[in-house]
Design an enzyme around this catalytic site. Structure first.
Site, PDB file in Angstrom:
ATOM      1  N   ARG A  44      42.731  56.790  29.555  1.00  0.00           N
ATOM      2  CA  ARG A  44      42.269  58.171  29.383  1.00  0.00           C
ATOM      3  C   ARG A  44      41.549  58.667  30.621  1.00  0.00           C
ATOM      4  O   ARG A  44      41.078  57.887  31.464  1.00  0.00           O
ATOM      5  CB  ARG A  44      41.349  58.319  28.170  1.00  0.00           C
ATOM      6  CG  ARG A  44      40.055  57.510  28.253  1.00  0.00           C
ATOM      7  CD  ARG A  44      38.834  58.318  28.612  1.00  0.00           C
ATOM      8  NE  ARG A  44      37.672  57.476  28.819  1.00  0.00           N
ATOM      9  CZ  ARG A  44      37.315  57.005  29.991  1.00  0.00           C
ATOM     10  NH1 ARG A  44      38.000  57.282  31.073  1.00  0.00           N
ATOM     11  NH2 ARG A  44      36.239  56.247  30.113  1.00  0.00           N
ATOM     12  N   GLY A 150      37.454  53.346  35.668  1.00  0.00           N
ATOM     13  CA  GLY A 150      36.978  54.472  34.864  1.00  0.00           C
ATOM     14  C   GLY A 150      38.068  55.172  34.081  1.00  0.00           C
ATOM     15  O   GLY A 150      37.857  56.262  33.541  1.00  0.00           O
ATOM     16  N   ASP A 197      36.404  55.924  24.556  1.00  0.00           N
ATOM     17  CA  ASP A 197      37.707  55.437  25.035  1.00  0.00           C
ATOM     18  C   ASP A 197      38.616  55.083  23.868  1.00  0.00           C
ATOM     19  O   ASP A 197      39.807  55.415  23.850  1.00  0.00           O
ATOM     20  CB  ASP A 197      37.519  54.202  25.921  1.00  0.00           C
ATOM     21  CG  ASP A 197      36.508  54.448  27.021  1.00  0.00           C
ATOM     22  OD1 ASP A 197      36.129  55.609  27.211  1.00  0.00           O
ATOM     23  OD2 ASP A 197      36.097  53.481  27.676  1.00  0.00           O
ATOM     24  N   ASN A 240      33.749  46.196  37.723  1.00  0.00           N
ATOM     25  CA  ASN A 240      33.870  45.716  36.344  1.00  0.00           C
ATOM     26  C   ASN A 240      32.530  45.946  35.649  1.00  0.00           C
ATOM     27  O   ASN A 240      31.527  45.350  36.015  1.00  0.00           O
ATOM     28  CB  ASN A 240      34.255  44.229  36.301  1.00  0.00           C
ATOM     29  CG  ASN A 240      34.437  43.748  34.869  1.00  0.00           C
ATOM     30  OD1 ASN A 240      33.486  43.668  34.101  1.00  0.00           O
ATOM     31  ND2 ASN A 240      35.670  43.458  34.501  1.00  0.00           N
TER      32      ASN A 240
HETATM   33  P1  ADP Z   1      37.841  50.238  32.976  1.00  0.00           P
HETATM   34  O1  ADP Z   1      37.025  51.374  33.448  1.00  0.00           O
HETATM   35  O2  ADP Z   1      39.192  50.213  33.595  1.00  0.00           O
HETATM   36  O3  ADP Z   1      37.887  50.107  31.479  1.00  0.00           O
HETATM   37  P2  ADP Z   1      36.317  47.739  32.921  1.00  0.00           P
HETATM   38  O4  ADP Z   1      35.447  47.186  33.994  1.00  0.00           O
HETATM   39  O5  ADP Z   1      35.677  48.057  31.621  1.00  0.00           O
HETATM   40  O6  ADP Z   1      37.088  48.962  33.556  1.00  0.00           O
HETATM   41  O7  ADP Z   1      37.487  46.674  32.604  1.00  0.00           O
HETATM   42  C1  ADP Z   1      38.394  46.238  33.571  1.00  0.00           C
HETATM   43  C2  ADP Z   1      38.905  44.860  33.216  1.00  0.00           C
HETATM   44  O8  ADP Z   1      39.893  44.933  32.158  1.00  0.00           O
HETATM   45  C3  ADP Z   1      39.639  44.183  34.371  1.00  0.00           C
HETATM   46  O9  ADP Z   1      38.729  43.567  35.254  1.00  0.00           O
HETATM   47  C4  ADP Z   1      40.495  43.162  33.628  1.00  0.00           C
HETATM   48  O10 ADP Z   1      39.734  42.031  33.263  1.00  0.00           O
HETATM   49  C5  ADP Z   1      40.852  43.905  32.340  1.00  0.00           C
HETATM   50  N1  ADP Z   1      42.192  44.540  32.480  1.00  0.00           N
HETATM   51  C6  ADP Z   1      42.481  45.833  32.699  1.00  0.00           C
HETATM   52  N2  ADP Z   1      43.828  46.043  32.779  1.00  0.00           N
HETATM   53  C7  ADP Z   1      44.408  44.833  32.589  1.00  0.00           C
HETATM   54  C8  ADP Z   1      45.753  44.363  32.548  1.00  0.00           C
HETATM   55  N3  ADP Z   1      46.808  45.174  32.729  1.00  0.00           N
HETATM   56  N4  ADP Z   1      45.950  43.046  32.334  1.00  0.00           N
HETATM   57  C9  ADP Z   1      44.902  42.207  32.169  1.00  0.00           C
HETATM   58  N5  ADP Z   1      43.620  42.579  32.180  1.00  0.00           N
HETATM   59  C10 ADP Z   1      43.355  43.869  32.396  1.00  0.00           C
HETATM   60  P1  NG1 Z   2      34.938  53.346  31.260  1.00  0.00           P
HETATM   61  O1  NG1 Z   2      34.223  52.307  31.986  1.00  0.00           O
HETATM   62  O2  NG1 Z   2      35.334  54.459  32.082  1.00  0.00           O
HETATM   63  O3  NG1 Z   2      36.071  52.819  30.426  1.00  0.00           O
HETATM   64  C1  NG1 Z   2      32.602  53.698  29.880  1.00  0.00           C
HETATM   65  C2  NG1 Z   2      32.407  53.516  28.368  1.00  0.00           C
HETATM   66  C3  NG1 Z   2      32.503  54.850  27.614  1.00  0.00           C
HETATM   67  C4  NG1 Z   2      31.597  55.910  28.246  1.00  0.00           C
HETATM   68  C5  NG1 Z   2      31.865  55.980  29.763  1.00  0.00           C
HETATM   69  C6  NG1 Z   2      30.930  56.921  30.471  1.00  0.00           C
HETATM   70  C7  NG1 Z   2      33.165  51.403  27.377  1.00  0.00           C
HETATM   71  C8  NG1 Z   2      34.298  50.653  26.816  1.00  0.00           C
HETATM   72  N1  NG1 Z   2      33.422  52.630  27.832  1.00  0.00           N
HETATM   73  O4  NG1 Z   2      33.941  54.040  30.141  1.00  0.00           O
HETATM   74  O5  NG1 Z   2      32.165  54.657  26.255  1.00  0.00           O
HETATM   75  O6  NG1 Z   2      30.238  55.668  27.982  1.00  0.00           O
HETATM   76  O7  NG1 Z   2      31.721  54.693  30.376  1.00  0.00           O
HETATM   77  O8  NG1 Z   2      31.040  58.200  29.963  1.00  0.00           O
HETATM   78  O9  NG1 Z   2      32.066  50.893  27.431  1.00  0.00           O
END
Ligand code: ADP
Ligand code: NG1
Length: 485
Positions: A44, A150, A197, A240
């Site tokens: 998203r 993000g 999300d 991360n």
């Molecule tokens: P985001 O903002 O993308 O949600 P996060 O830091 O919360 O970022 O999570 C990212 C983590 O999700 C990556 O470091 C990895 O561990 C996992 N991840 C995301 N996409 C994939 C994928 N296609 N396959 C495996 N792991 C993934």
């Molecule tokens: P990202 O890291 O972009 O998936 C996180 C939080 C959301 C929201 C935003 C900031 C998780 C899974 N997601 O999103 O709930 O707080 O930061 O608006 O923690």
């Protein structure tokens, strides 16, 4: 409200495109027979309303075309085999007995292993069905959401795993309930996310963004102005969220600010009141009143732990137990004024943004000229300018009050602004992407110039590669199960 909130996640036939064929082939090569189904959950982009979902305020995201696909087939063994199309993510098998037995650990640097996100989803699903499951699973995962940027790759992964597991056990669960379940189970990873999300992942609809509210969870369509295009640009900085305490620090600073602001309402003993929106409701004030209250009740730029305890009349142990998370207990200083100001002002911007989109829809339905009775005047460009300014203000606030920007994000925003394009960081920040509001007729030129000025000139990246880091988006549909024959 959308009529879809109590609907089940749709189950449709597999769309046999090139990517799906590849996944089915790879699944068959890995496991010896094709998958029975594929769970799809999109990423998203949040248009406005950043870091306020966990404070109880509405947000305004839309689903992306990019997604996580989890292909699965059922097995009798009580095991889950987890494979990833990308070789950088290692394979793993785990026994499954009960949700309590699934532990979510980080690596030695505190960063979660990628498969922990899958395990969060399975743990949540097991909890939901009281451990009454009949089949193990073979899972093959293919994702194209830029990770740690993000755009919600982690939530798409958690949600797709949870959805796949529940589907395999024949469990029926509606979109709203599974969205809430996935928000809860992603917290096993350690971050106290708000639920935006997972809500948009399941409640998104094509062609419109959604205005998401909490308690109860609802999604209401927001039709975006026809002449607006939203462009996502990656800063090339990845972060991360679960590997640092930056995110949880903000969550608990908002909690502590809530407790102090609520003091005048005599709710000190009610420890369930921990969000800034709950406080606004109890005090029965407007968002503007709440901003004034922050200046009055939280005058200092920094509060020590000792000071907060004194104001709230609690011991440090009580503070740790009641309001802090494991990774924030050691903190000794908190920025309460800045965080609360951002939240209340950002919540106002979301309302303004939504109102302006509704205005635009109303005007679109007439003759395109804008002379509405609510007092707003000007032409269609004014609407884009109003929306754009709200986005720029949001970025400024995230940068200076919430301190969750990154120099690359600020540079992208500054370059956009030089082209008269408003933009803001999207998602958690500290890296990741910006979202820019660009008039449709300028999109091509904007993307071209950003490719040159940011990716090629500033980051020294090949022009062809640069193209993969910046793209225009349109709102896409939410999660779905594809049944394979
Ligand atoms: P985001 O903002 O993308 O949600 P996060 O830091 O919360 O970022 O999570 C990212 C983590 O999700 C990556 O470091 C990895 O561990 C996992 N991840 C995301 N996409 C994939 C994928 N296609 N396959 C495996 N792991 C993934
Ligand atoms: P990202 O890291 O972009 O998936 C996180 C939080 C959301 C929201 C935003 C900031 C998780 C899974 N997601 O999103 O709930 O707080 O930061 O608006 O923690």
């Amino acid at each position: 409200m959308n009529g879809n909130n109590s609907e089940l996640v749709p189950i449709t036939k597999v769309p046999y495109n090139e990517r799906i064929r590849r996944i089915i082939d790879e699944f068959s090569n890995e496991f010896g027979s094709p998958p029975a189904f594929i769970a799809r959950v999109p990423g998203r982009v949040n248009l406005i309303g950043e870091h306020i979902d966990y404070c109880g305020y509405p947000v305004l995201p839309m689903a992306l075309e990019q997604d996580i696909l989890v292909a699965g087939s059922l097995i009798e063994e009580h095991k889950v085999y987890i494979r990833n199309a990308n070789p950088k993510y290692e394979s793993i098998e785990i026994e499954i007995k009960a949700y309590d037995d699934i532990s979510i650990n980080a690596d030695k640097d505190g960063k979660p292993f990628w498969y922990n996100y899958v395990l969060c989803g399975i743990k949540g699903a097991l909890e939901h069905i009281n451990n009454e499951y009949s089949s193990g699973l073979k899972l093959y995962i293919d994702g194209n959401i830029p990770p740690a940027s993000g755009l919600s790759s982690s939530s798409a992964l958690v949600s797709a795993a949870c959805l796949a597991f529940l589907y395999a056990q024949n469990a029926t669960i509606n979109k709203t309930d599974i969205a809430s379940l996935c928000a809860r189970c992603e917290r096993y990873i350690g971050t106290q996310g708000g639920g935006m999300d997972q809500a948009i992942a399941f409640l998104a609809e094509k062609y419109c963004a959604q205005y998401i509210t909490w308690n109860p969870l609802t999604a209401t369509k927001v039709v975006l102005p026809e002449e607006a295009s939203f462009v996502v640009a990656h800063s090339l900085a990845e972060i991360n969220k679960a590997a640092t305490n930056d995110y949880n620090r903000r969550v608990i600073e908002c909690r502590l600010a809530s407790k102090i602001l609520a003091l005048s309402a005599d709710t000190t003993k009610d420890h369930s009141i921990i969000t800034l929106s709950q406080v606004q409701k109890i005090l029965d004030k407007t968002l503007a009143d709440m901003v004034a209250l922050v200046y009055e009740k939280l005058p200092k730029l920094v509060y020590t732990k000792e000071e907060v305890c004194k104001i709230l009349n609690i011991s440090e142990e009580e503070m740790d137990d009641l309001y802090l998370t494991q990774n924030t207990r050691h903190l000794t200083e908190f920025k309460l004024k800045q965080r609360a100001l951002h939240v209340y002002e950002e919540a106002s911007r979301v309302e303004e943004f939504r109102k302006t989109c509704m205005q635009s829809k109303k005007n679109g339905k007439t003759n395109g000229s804008i002379n509405d009775k609510s007092g707003s005047t000007g032409d269609r460009n004014d609407i884009l300018t109003t929306l754009g300014k709200l986005m720029s203000d949001s970025h400024e606030s995230l940068k200076s009050l919430y301190e969750c920007s990154h120099k690359n994000l600020d540079l992208l925003v500054d370059l956009s602004s030089k082209m008269n394009v408003h933009s803001r960081l999207t998602g958690a920040g500290w890296g990741g992407c910006i979202v820019a509001l660009c008039p449709k007729e300028k999109v091509k030129d904007y993307i071209e110039r950003m490719e040159n000025e940011y990716y090629v000139e500033h980051c020294n990246i090949d022009k062809n590669k640069a193209k993969s880091y910046i793209f225009a988006t349109t709102p896409n549909y939410g999660a779905v199960i594809y049944k394979n024959k």
